[in-house]
Write a protein that holds these residues in place. Structure first.
Motif: not given
Length: 392
Positions: A80-83, A131-140
């Motif tokens: 995600t790139g989120v620390p 982290s996944v929500w901040i990046a809106r990373q639906k894959r995860n």
């Protein structure tokens, strides 16, 4: 101007460091303790709920959960790139895990054991979900779903502990076991072909069948929920067909990823062997449902020791090198650890039912030595800063 002092410890810089080390130390200690308890060598000492309840719960929510947390808290930063968690928050999370493990083994009130144990997985899930929500990373999103269901299984297991309902504990622990199998499918489907391509310097994209990946994930979650409900604890031809189809799907993946060169690279063949044990465990469950050849406990331990623990040892050996900036090459001691863990499978699954003392002690010795070798070689790697002085 004073020069910056070099860091003495990097143990809490990323999640993989404390949780890989703690999980491996825990694994090396608790299986010999469990074998000793099973053979009646621990006297009057009883953990919360008794030794069998402790064994079932702690191998999942102590050992496996620690390594899952370490891997995902590290991987989600790359995804995600989120620390990810580090420093004091990571220390606090590790302390929650440790206090819960100690509480299970001491004569504390059950309510206190539950209060400590129930915190860890929700905290990990919230951290990953954020982290996944901040990046809106639906894959995860499926990873977050499985983590949330694992936390639910632990809550149900602890409810069984509080009420003295051993059947409820067993159902919830088995549900959690198959949720971990779902994670093995998700993470294994990403890293095994990728690591194989990188490790063998193969050209082209890693082979994949996305439609099959989703079907296998859905099937594993359904099986986990059936275990949690207790439905899957009775043999059923229909469920046997489901297990056989899941086994066939995972076998297709394994064949798709295979390359003869993996057998020259311990960090690769160990991953492929762990995934192969998943296939064997699924077919064993199909046979048990059909009433043929194998018992439920044997099929379950094929999954728990061969696939999950094999995947854990292979992953923490490889990931610890990659994330500490070291060459992706192992040493003979770790190759021996991979072999020993794979030898623990037949010792526990086939030797122990016929010759219990020999089988259980041999399996326990192989297991404990495998993880002790990891601790011996990797403790300094996980504790010390990266040699290239980069963060992580």
């Amino acid at each position: 101007m004073k020069s910056q002092q070099p860091r003495r410890s990097a143990l809490f810089e990323l999640g993989f460091r404390p949780f890989f080390l703690a999980g491996a130390v825990f694994a090396a200690l608790v299986i010999p303790l469990w074998v000793a308890a099973w053979l009646g060598l621990t006297g009057e000492w009883q953990p919360a709920g008794g030794w069998l309840a402790w064994h079932m719960h702690e191998m999942l929510f102590g050992f496996i959960a620690a390594v899952i947390a370490g891997f995902l808290l590290t991987a989600v930063q790359n995804w995600t790139g989120v620390p990810g968690l580090s420093g004091s928050p990571l220390v606090a999370l590790a302390a929650i895990w440790l206090f819960a493990r100690l509480a299970w083994l001491t004569p504390l009130p059950v309510w206190l054991v539950i209060s400590l144990d129930v915190l860890f997985l929700p905290a990990v899930t919230v951290s990953i979900a954020r982290s996944v929500w901040i990046a809106r990373q639906k894959r995860n999103y499926p990873v977050v779903l499985v983590l949330g269901l694992l936390a639910l299984c632990n809550l149900v297991s602890l409810t069984g502990l509080a009420t003295g309902d051993f059947a409820l504990q067993r159902q919830s622990n088995l549900g959690a076991l198959w949720l971990v199998a779902a994670l093995v499918g998700i993470i294994g489907g990403r890293v095994i072909p990728f690591f194989t391509q990188r490790g063998l310097d193969l050209s082209g994209p890693a082979p994949s069948l996305p439609w099959l990946d989703y079907l296998l994930l859905a099937g594993s979650i359904v099986v986990a929920l059936l275990m949690l409900s207790g439905i899957a604890l009775q043999p059923s031809i229909g469920l046997g067909v489901v297990f056989a189809l899941l086994g066939a799907g995972h076998l297709v993946r394994l064949l798709l990823w295979h390359h003869p060169g993996i057998w020259q690279v311990p960090l690769l063949w160990s991953l492929h062997m762990a995934y192969a044990w998943l296939v064997v465990a699924l077919y064993a469950m199909a046979l048990w449902n059909a009433g043929w050849l194998i018992g439920f406990s044997q099929a379950t331990h094929l999954l728990a020791i061969g696939s999950m623990s094999g995947m854990i040892l292979a992953m923490i050996a490889r990931v610890s090198l990659g994330h500490t900036g070291r060459p992706l090459k192992t040493v003979p001691a770790i190759s021996a650890a991979f072999i020993l863990l794979n030898l623990a499978v037949p010792a526990r699954v086939w030797l122990a039912p016929a010759w219990p003392q020999l089988g259980f002690w041999l399996a326990g010795l192989c297991w404990a030595t495998a993880f002790a070798l990891f601790v011996w070689y990797y403790a300094a790697i996980l504790y010390r800063p990266r040699p290239d002085a980069l963060p992580g």
